[in-house]
Design an enzyme around this catalytic site. Structure first.
Site, PDB file in Angstrom:
ATOM      1  CG  ASN A 209      38.807  17.051  21.276  1.00  0.00           C
ATOM      2  OD1 ASN A 209      39.511  16.572  20.410  1.00  0.00           O
ATOM      3  ND2 ASN A 209      37.668  17.702  21.013  1.00  0.00           N
ATOM      4  CG  ASP A 278      29.724  16.568  23.673  1.00  0.00           C
ATOM      5  OD1 ASP A 278      29.410  16.418  22.483  1.00  0.00           O
ATOM      6  OD2 ASP A 278      30.235  15.671  24.374  1.00  0.00           O
ATOM      7  N   PRO A 304      25.553  22.734  19.035  1.00  0.00           N
ATOM      8  CG  PRO A 304      25.618  23.807  16.967  1.00  0.00           C
ATOM      9  CD  PRO A 304      26.025  23.954  18.401  1.00  0.00           C
ATOM     10  CB  ILE A 306      27.807  18.947  13.100  1.00  0.00           C
ATOM     11  CG1 ILE A 306      28.358  20.148  13.892  1.00  0.00           C
ATOM     12  CG2 ILE A 306      27.931  19.178  11.602  1.00  0.00           C
ATOM     13  CD1 ILE A 306      29.855  20.318  13.804  1.00  0.00           C
ATOM     14  CG  PHE A 322      34.231   7.986  13.353  1.00  0.00           C
ATOM     15  CD1 PHE A 322      33.798   8.300  12.077  1.00  0.00           C
ATOM     16  CD2 PHE A 322      35.300   7.118  13.500  1.00  0.00           C
ATOM     17  CE1 PHE A 322      34.409   7.760  10.954  1.00  0.00           C
ATOM     18  CE2 PHE A 322      35.926   6.570  12.387  1.00  0.00           C
ATOM     19  CZ  PHE A 322      35.488   6.895  11.125  1.00  0.00           C
ATOM     20  CE  LYS A 336      27.758   8.436  21.338  1.00  0.00           C
ATOM     21  NZ  LYS A 336      29.129   8.642  21.755  1.00  0.00           N
ATOM     22  CE  LYS A 340      25.543  11.712  18.112  1.00  0.00           C
ATOM     23  NZ  LYS A 340      26.443  12.838  18.134  1.00  0.00           N
TER      24      LYS A 340
HETATM   25  O1  C5P Z   1      27.648  12.179  20.724  1.00  0.00           O
HETATM   26  P1  C5P Z   1      29.058  12.012  20.335  1.00  0.00           P
HETATM   27  O2  C5P Z   1      29.861  13.275  20.409  1.00  0.00           O
HETATM   28  O3  C5P Z   1      29.777  10.871  20.981  1.00  0.00           O
HETATM   29  O4  C5P Z   1      28.944  11.613  18.790  1.00  0.00           O
HETATM   30  C1  C5P Z   1      30.063  11.409  18.006  1.00  0.00           C
HETATM   31  C2  C5P Z   1      29.709  11.607  16.553  1.00  0.00           C
HETATM   32  O5  C5P Z   1      28.882  12.761  16.368  1.00  0.00           O
HETATM   33  C3  C5P Z   1      30.932  11.879  15.713  1.00  0.00           C
HETATM   34  O6  C5P Z   1      30.685  11.377  14.414  1.00  0.00           O
HETATM   35  C4  C5P Z   1      31.020  13.387  15.724  1.00  0.00           C
HETATM   36  O7  C5P Z   1      31.733  13.885  14.617  1.00  0.00           O
HETATM   37  C5  C5P Z   1      29.576  13.799  15.701  1.00  0.00           C
HETATM   38  N1  C5P Z   1      29.258  15.040  16.416  1.00  0.00           N
HETATM   39  C6  C5P Z   1      28.889  16.172  15.717  1.00  0.00           C
HETATM   40  N2  C5P Z   1      28.564  17.327  16.400  1.00  0.00           N
HETATM   41  C7  C5P Z   1      28.612  17.358  17.730  1.00  0.00           C
HETATM   42  C8  C5P Z   1      28.983  16.226  18.465  1.00  0.00           C
HETATM   43  C9  C5P Z   1      29.305  15.086  17.771  1.00  0.00           C
HETATM   44  O8  C5P Z   1      28.864  16.144  14.485  1.00  0.00           O
HETATM   45  N3  C5P Z   1      28.290  18.475  18.361  1.00  0.00           N
END
Ligand code: C5P
Length: 404
Positions: A209, A278, A304, A306, A322, A336, A340
């Site tokens: 990305n 994702d 996963p 994180i 973020f 979100k 989370k």
């Molecule tokens: O769900 P989304 O990807 O929009 O969430 C964004 C936030 O979750 C960011 O802080 C990103 O660093 C974190 N994130 C993560 N692991 C993932 C997907 C997102 O830590 N697999």
């Protein structure tokens, strides 16, 4: 540089020591600060505004009612722009007016209108400094949390010897640097993720990305400036590591997950700025995929999360995430944060018209339980510093520890 992106409003009032303010302006600019000089009318009798304009690259403001300047950046805007106001030299008259709450010229108006700390460096004849009215004004200013830098004692322009000399420019410069090195996160162990992840399709191709990593690197730097011990887990980016930050390089989401989980336990703060993929290809081919049919289907599986995994840890760190969205920013960000189970989320709009991913600027809407704040468009380091100030307020409340 020490003062990169700091906004300094340098007030110069009418005393013989005004020439020292020119050297101070030079030192501040050299250290990376943006310096806006505001002079009183009397100050312009001692040093020409042109001197400061040449040193700072910005027009000098002298008049509350200057329509050209008001149109470019109005006085309220200027008061908001400043991170710190330094008045050097500050005459007895200016000190008296400031202590009296007057707003009868541009500089006193700005001091009244700003939320930024104001530092005053007195410079006057020793008898004027000793005058009880001046001493009362200084006491009043201290009570209002105004910083009083000086004066020094010694030989004076008028031939007297005693207290009332303006601090030297180098000394004032050091006080400005010390002011910004106050250490909101002294001793805090912070883990930050940054950049994109690359999900391999075969040995030469990946799904990625547009994340540049700038925001995460700015957060790491800003945390370091505030005294934190920072580990940065970075996806593939071409960014220089801020000196003092421990960097761990990874490629994929799985590697980032592993690197974070191995290091997170002793940490007090986790900031996830990485744009983690994702999904990843279910299988990464060991040899380069060859062109064959008209269509190619790639099976993807979920990576996963994180951030959610860190937030789910028992006794885990304070978590900040973020959210980059193209629409319904506030609503999606709040969802979100809740889903989370994280402490704070900083959301920004991404898309053709916005700052965000590849841009050097960004704007954020920050949410926590029961509150929110907008951080308007600014360069990412500046924004990171603002976000960190906000984080520190909630971090100490949640962890039950004291801000040093
Ligand atoms: O769900 P989304 O990807 O929009 O969430 C964004 C936030 O979750 C960011 O802080 C990103 O660093 C974190 N994130 C993560 N692991 C993932 C997907 C997102 O830590 N697999």
């Amino acid at each position: 540089m020490k003062l990169t992106s700091r906004h300094l409003l340098l007030g110069v009032t009418g005393g013989i020591a005004a020439y020292k303010a020119a050297e101070l302006a030079r030192l501040l600019v050299k250290a990376g600060a943006e310096v806006q000089v505001v002079m009183t009318q009397a100050a312009t009798r001692f040093v020409a505004p042109l001197t400061f304009e040449a040193l700072t690259g910005r027009p000098v403001y002298t008049d509350l009612f200057d329509s050209a300047h008001e149109a470019a950046m109005g006085h309220i805007e200027l008061a908001r722009w400043a991170d710190l106001v330094v008045v050097a030299p500050a005459t007895a008259d200016f000190i008296a007016r400031l202590a009296g709450g007057r707003a009868d010229d541009l500089l006193t108006t700005l001091c009244a209108a700003t939320k930024a700390p104001v530092a005053v460096a007195p410079a006057m004849n020793q008898q004027m400094w000793a005058n009880p009215a001046t001493q009362e004004s200084v006491k009043t200013l201290k009570r209002f949390q105004t910083l009083i830098w000086g004066p020094a004692a010694g030989e004076q322009a008028c031939g007297d010897v005693g207290p009332g000399r303006l601090f030297e420019a180098a000394q004032l410069f050091q006080l400005v640097c010390d002011h910004f090195a106050k250490g909101l996160f002294s001793g805090v162990r912070a883990l930050v993720t940054a950049g994109p992840t690359h999900e391999a399709l075969d040995p030469v191709r990946f799904i990625g990305n547009r994340s540049s990593g700038r925001m995460g690197f700015a957060i790491a730097r800003a945390l370091l400036e505030e005294g934190a011990q920072v580990t940065l887990v970075a996806g593939p980016v071409s960014m220089k590591t801020p000196r003092g930050v421990t960097r761990v390089d990874v490629e994929s989401a799985l590697q980032m997950h592993e690197a974070v989980m191995q290091r997170v336990t002793p940490c007090d703060l986790f900031v996830a700025t990485a744009a983690v993929a994702d999904y990843r290809p279910q299988k990464s081919a060991t040899e380069k995929i060859k062109k064959s049919g008209e269509q190619l289907t790639i099976e993807l599986i979920r990576n996963p999360d994180i951030l959610a995994d860190v937030a789910a840890l028992e006794d885990g760190p304070y978590t900040v995430g973020f959210a980059a969205e193209t629409e319904c920013l506030d609503e999606y960000a709040q969802q979100k944060r809740i889903s989370k189970r994280i402490d704070m989320i900083a959301a920004n709009l991404v898309g053709a018209e916005e700052g965000g991913f590849e841009s050097s600027e960004n704007a954020l809407s920050v949410f926590w339980e029961g509150g929110q704040q907008q951080l308007p468009l600014a360069d990412k380091l500046r924004l990171a510093r603002q976000l960190i100030t906000l984080m520190s307020e909630h971090f100490y409340a949640r962890t039950g520890t004291e801000n040093p």
